[in-house]
Scaffold this motif. Structure first.
Motif, short mmCIF file in Angstrom:
data_model
loop_
_atom_site.label_atom_id
_atom_site.label_comp_id
_atom_site.label_asym_id
_atom_site.label_seq_id
_atom_site.Cartn_x
_atom_site.Cartn_y
_atom_site.Cartn_z
N GLU A 1 3.65 6.06 -5.63
CA GLU A 1 3.77 5.94 -7.07
C GLU A 1 2.51 7.02 -7.39
O GLU A 1 2.67 7.00 -8.78
N ARG A 2 1.74 7.01 -6.63
CA ARG A 2 0.30 7.76 -6.93
C ARG A 2 0.31 8.98 -6.74
O ARG A 2 0.22 10.18 -6.90
N ASP B 1 -1.00 -6.56 -5.97
CA ASP B 1 -0.59 -6.45 -6.99
C ASP B 1 0.47 -7.19 -7.71
O ASP B 1 1.63 -7.56 -7.38
N GLU C 1 1.41 -1.00 0.26
CA GLU C 1 -0.21 -0.12 -0.04
C GLU C 1 0.74 1.38 -0.14
O GLU C 1 0.30 2.49 -1.15
N ILE D 1 -6.64 0.48 -3.72
CA ILE D 1 -5.96 2.17 -3.50
C ILE D 1 -7.05 3.58 -3.95
O ILE D 1 -6.23 3.99 -3.96
N ASP D 2 -7.45 3.08 -5.03
CA ASP D 2 -8.32 3.84 -5.60
C ASP D 2 -9.28 4.30 -4.33
O ASP D 2 -9.41 5.75 -4.35
N GLY E 1 -7.20 -7.17 -7.48
CA GLY E 1 -6.17 -6.59 -8.01
C GLY E 1 -6.32 -5.63 -7.03
O GLY E 1 -6.57 -5.45 -6.15
N MET E 2 -5.13 -4.81 -6.83
CA MET E 2 -4.08 -3.98 -5.94
C MET E 2 -5.45 -3.28 -6.79
O MET E 2 -6.40 -2.17 -5.19
N THR E 3 -5.07 -2.76 -7.55
CA THR E 3 -5.64 -1.04 -7.94
C THR E 3 -7.13 -0.75 -7.22
O THR E 3 -6.94 0.26 -6.89
N ALA F 1 2.45 1.89 -3.09
CA ALA F 1 1.33 2.25 -4.52
C ALA F 1 0.67 3.99 -3.62
O ALA F 1 0.48 4.63 -5.31
#
Length: 416
Positions: free
Chosen positions: A32-33, A206, A26, A403-404, A398-400, A29
């Motif tokens: 990276e955002r 991920d 996390e 995270i969103d 999935g991770m995305t 991620a």
């Protein structure tokens, strides 16, 4: 003019930790955002290895006094740097907690909170904490001293072993909370004055950190059925050697398997029950069929997943109420199309439907043994279940998306 990046001080119990890849995943991620992170850890690392993804996290790491007696001057300096009015308000909050929980640990939490509040940058806007028990107490007291908000991510032990009175009060004060299982979310919402503050956010996986799965029809796990020594089935389990992982029951189950069935267990992970479990394996006559490998980095875990024929994690509810959430290692096994046997405990059925994505059993040795016997001797079943778990992972875990959702919560809550 470009918008300023979201800034976040993240409080964790220990960093880095091999057993908490979901936290590191996390943090990376969020980095990276574009989130500007700093990490505040209550404990120094104890693992002798670290995962490669820890090396990719650029956030500065600050260690609070693990024991106040080790850094008394640091605690005193913090005390004298803090504004008296807010300090006394936080001290009253802490004293109310201490009367209900008169422990040295409660005192240590307040001392760590003093240092955190004093050493945070003057413009730190928000505290985000992993785990609702000890780390959230430190974040809560520090936020009260600094007059800033805080939010949390809750997981497993912290949900089920924190007293209800403490959970209710933390839920009332936190700006938001996320948790990684539907069972955990339901429990927290039932205790919250405002259930809308609690959101289900699966960690997910991920998949970019994992290689494509092997072709198990021709390689490891495709055909071995335990019928002869050269067809020995390799069982892999990855987990800490603690009560809630149920390794005592797994050993009893292995001892109950037919004498002519050829299998080998590889275990990865450390923990306080290691000596007791090795002694149990000796008593059961299993010692020469088990490879205890201790804690390992993720690259080594992935290699073991690719080589194994079957993955097992026989989680139970511990005597103090502690239990797993949704162990990330189950998703890691699925990423390599490895058939899974686990128990129908806590949030595990949220990922695995029995007979569809794996085999789930009751958390008793006899049921575990029956499930193992079924999977060890049926390679086509293992192939089918491994494929199904992999497809479920890709489609829904999935991770995305998680995270969103977390970023939306943070963006709506953290001051610019």
């Amino acid at each position: 003019m470009a918008a300023s990046p979201l800034r976040l001080a993240v409080v964790v119990k220990g960093y880095p930790r091999l057993s908490e890849t979901f936290v590191a995943q996390e943090l990376l991620a969020l980095q990276e955002r574009g989130v500007d992170l700093s990490i505040w850890s209550l404990r120094h690392p104890t693992d002798t290895r670290r995962h490669a993804l820890h090396d990719r996290i650029a956030a500065p790491v600050h260690y609070l006094p693990e024991y106040l007696r080790q850094e008394p001057l640091r605690v005193l300096r913090a005390l004298f740097r803090l504004p008296p009015a807010k300090l006394w308000a936080a001290a009253r909050l802490w004293w109310r907690d201490l009367r209900r929980d008169p422990t040295a640990n409660r005192g240590r939490r307040f001392g760590q909170a003093l240092v955190l509040a004093a050493e945070l940058p003057a413009d730190a806007p928000f505290l985000y904490v992993h785990f609702l028990h000890t780390p959230a107490s430190v974040a809560r007291y520090a936020a009260a001293i600094r007059g800033i908000g805080w939010g949390f991510s809750a997981h497993a032990k912290d949900i089920w072993t924190t007293p209800d009175w403490e959970t209710r009060e933390k839920l009332a004060e936190a700006r938001f909370g996320v948790t990684c299982t539907a069972t955990g979310a339901a429990h927290l919402r039932a205790l919250a004055a405002d259930p809308q503050r609690i959101e289900l956010v699966y960690h997910g996986l991920d998949l970019g950190r994992f290689p494509d799965p092997p072709d198990r029809r021709d390689g490891p796990g495709g055909l071995r059925d335990g019928s002869a020594p050269d067809r020995t089935v390799e069982i892999l389990s990855v987990g800490r050697l603690v009560e809630k992982k149920g390794y005592d029951r797994l050993l009893d189950a292995l001892a109950a398997l037919p004498a002519g069935l050829h299998w080998r267990l590889v275990h990865i992970g450390g923990g306080p029950l290691g000596s007791a479990l090795r002694a149990q394996a000796e008593r059961l006559g299993l010692a020469d069929r088990i490879d205890w490998r201790g804690a390992q980095d993720q690259a080594t875990v992935i290699e073991a997943l690719r080589r194994a024929d079957l993955f097992t994690l026989t989680s139970v509810i511990a005597g103090d109420g502690d239990r797993d959430g949704l162990p990330n290692v189950l998703m890691e096994a699925a990423s390599q199309k490895l058939a899974i046997l686990s128990t129908a405990v806590a949030a595990i059925p949220e990922f695995i439907a029995d007979g569809e994505h794996g085999v789930l059993t009751a958390p008793e040795a006899a049921a575990i043994a029956a499930g193992l016997d079924r999977l060890l001797t049926d390679p086509p079943l293992r192939l089918r279940l491994g494929e199904a778990a992999y497809e479920r992972l890709r489609a829904e875990f999935g991770m995305t998306p998680g995270i969103d959702r977390l970023l939306r919560r943070l963006a709506d809550t953290v001051p610019a």
